[in-house]
Design a protein around this motif. Structure first.
Motif, PDB file in Angstrom:
ATOM      1  N   GLN A 182       1.088  -1.204   0.119  1.00  0.00           N
ATOM      2  CA  GLN A 182       0.121  -0.188  -0.004  1.00  0.00           C
ATOM      3  C   GLN A 182       1.234   1.480   0.174  1.00  0.00           C
ATOM      4  O   GLN A 182       1.980   1.289   0.735  1.00  0.00           O
ATOM      5  N   VAL A 183       0.149   1.975  -0.787  1.00  0.00           N
ATOM      6  CA  VAL A 183       1.661   3.525  -1.269  1.00  0.00           C
ATOM      7  C   VAL A 183       0.380   4.651  -0.584  1.00  0.00           C
ATOM      8  O   VAL A 183      -0.826   4.802  -1.205  1.00  0.00           O
ATOM      9  N   THR A 184       1.145   5.107   0.317  1.00  0.00           N
ATOM     10  CA  THR A 184       0.722   6.735   0.371  1.00  0.00           C
ATOM     11  C   THR A 184       2.158   7.778   0.721  1.00  0.00           C
ATOM     12  O   THR A 184       3.276   6.984   0.399  1.00  0.00           O
ATOM     13  N   TRP A 185       1.885   9.042  -0.139  1.00  0.00           N
ATOM     14  CA  TRP A 185       2.239  10.253  -0.461  1.00  0.00           C
ATOM     15  C   TRP A 185       2.065  11.153   0.673  1.00  0.00           C
ATOM     16  O   TRP A 185       0.994  11.825   1.178  1.00  0.00           O
ATOM     17  N   TYR A 186       3.445  12.054   0.532  1.00  0.00           N
ATOM     18  CA  TYR A 186       3.526  13.185   1.870  1.00  0.00           C
ATOM     19  C   TYR A 186       4.763  14.090   1.343  1.00  0.00           C
ATOM     20  O   TYR A 186       5.151  13.906   0.356  1.00  0.00           O
ATOM     21  N   ARG A 187       3.654  15.138   1.756  1.00  0.00           N
ATOM     22  CA  ARG A 187       4.936  16.481   0.826  1.00  0.00           C
ATOM     23  C   ARG A 187       5.127  17.641   2.285  1.00  0.00           C
ATOM     24  O   ARG A 187       4.577  17.664   3.238  1.00  0.00           O
ATOM     25  N   SER A 188       6.150  17.819   2.500  1.00  0.00           N
ATOM     26  CA  SER A 188       6.960  18.019   3.662  1.00  0.00           C
ATOM     27  C   SER A 188       5.975  17.862   4.372  1.00  0.00           C
ATOM     28  O   SER A 188       5.596  18.357   5.698  1.00  0.00           O
ATOM     29  N   GLY A 189       5.552  16.316   4.875  1.00  0.00           N
ATOM     30  CA  GLY A 189       5.694  15.834   6.091  1.00  0.00           C
ATOM     31  C   GLY A 189       3.766  15.459   6.360  1.00  0.00           C
ATOM     32  O   GLY A 189       3.774  15.560   7.596  1.00  0.00           O
TER      33      GLY A 189
END
Length: 387
Positions: A182-189
């Protein structure tokens, strides 16, 4: 004459001209057959014995069609075969060669300490020469923690517009692992849940940003998890300049100067270009540094802008190497590929004024001043002296 056998013959069997004919034969007809001929009453009959073997094409069936294991486990695979004569069994790993730790014992294949490279489809093949070989497949699923990789940092590019105007960018990561992570994305936390459009298949996971603005620039992290573990990797979405290309040719129109032209793609206006030039045929020659400070631009600008700058104080008839990198408010570009040019042997100037009917002109510069007028004066003086 009569026939004897140690098996029960079915009604379709018949004897014609001392020949025993059997129709629709199957494995039940395998056995011993005897032909007897009584030729004299007081003598034993003459006999001819036959051994009949019924050939049956091979059949094979995998004991398990799917085997799941973790890296390091020992794995056993097996097939059940039928056929006459008894089939010979061989094994194939469709994705590559069998593991060096594989052991084949007839219809059994064992692998000690499986790795993720051992996963895939195994084919059990049975062959006895009677008809086509039979085969069946076993899927070996070797579970392992996620592995995440990302390409080079993404540099935003686009057509003309103002700072922060719309253009698209795709940010991707490559993920492997079993079970599929399963993949999740974060930007600067910050979790990017539903903020951007996403696409994925079993290995590629991407974010599509349709209208990139300055608020979208930054560090993006791709996090993958399954029951075997967790992994992550980060990629930078940058607004720094990119694709710096030198447009000038290889020749100069001067012995001491070269007009350098280049183009650059940039998310924001370019503020500075750093130019380096050095003599190409001198070992370890030092770079000479030039700085071109771009004029400030507050309105719309061309993101694939073209610029020019004169390189001065060059040596005549000399090959030079030159490279450029550009800067904007988000950082600096990589250097352009090195470009090579050569200055003239003498300092000729080029006139492209194109006087009607006369075309283009070249003339020699002498002592830093144009010698055309002096040449005409000298010519007139010589003509008058001859008169």
């Amino acid at each position: 004459m009569n026939w004897k056998t140690d098996i029960l013959l079915i009604g379709q069997d018949k004897i014609e001209s001392h020949i025993l004919q059997v129709s629709s034969i199957d494995k039940e007809y395998a056995g011993n057959y005897t032909c007897q001929v009584e030729w004299k009453p007081d003598y034993e009959p003459l006999q001819q014995h036959y051994l009949v073997t019924v050939l049956i094409p091979p059949m094979v069936r995998a004991v398990e069609s799917l085997i799941q294991a973790e890296e390091g486990d020992d794995v056993e695979m097996a097939c059940v075969t039928q056929g006459e004569p008894r089939p010979r069994v061989s094994w194939i790993h469709r994705e590559g060669p069998l593991s060096p730790s594989s052991v084949i014992t007839g219809a059994h294949l064992s692998i000690r300490g499986v790795s993720r490279r051992d996963g895939g489809t195994y084919i059990c093949i049975a062959d006895n020469g009677a008809g086509e070989p039979g085969q069946d497949r076993i899927q070996l699923q070797v579970q392992y923690p996620p592995v995440v990789s990302v390409p080079e940092p993404v540099v935003v590019k686009g057509s003309a517009g103002s700072l922060g105007s719309a253009r698209a960018a795709v940010i991707s990561c490559l993920v492997s692992g079993i079970p599929i992570p399963q993949v999740t994305w974060y930007r600067s936390g910050m979790l990017l849940d539903g903020l951007y459009s996403t696409t994925s298949n079993s290995t590629h996971f991407s974010i599509l940003i349709n209208e990139v603005g300055t608020q979208d620039l930054g560090n993006y992290t791709c996090i993958a998890q399954n029951n075997q573990g967790r992994a992550e990797a980060s990629i930078q979405l940058s607004g720094r300049p990119s694709d710096v290309r030198i447009l000038s040719g290889e020749g100069s129109v001067s012995s001491t100067q070269f007009n350098l032209s280049w183009t650059v793609s940039s998310f924001a206006p370019v503020t500075d270009s750093h130019i380096e030039a050095r003599k190409a045929d001198f070992y370890n020659a030092a770079w000479k540094h030039y700085r071109f400070q771009h004029p400030a631009r507050y309105e719309y600008f061309n993101r694939d802008s073209q610029y020019s700058f004169p390189l001065t104080d060059l040596s005549p008839d000399t090959r030079y190497q030159v490279r450029i990198k550009c800067l904007n408010q988000f950082g600096e570009s990589e250097y352009s590929p090195i470009h090579i040019f050569r200055t003239l042997k003498q300092n000729y100037l080029y006139d492209s004024s194109g006087l009607s009917g006369q075309g283009q002109k070249w003339w020699l510069r002498s002592g830093g001043e144009t010698a055309l007028g002096s040449w005409w004066f000298f010519s007139i003086f010589m003509i008058l002296s001859l008169i």
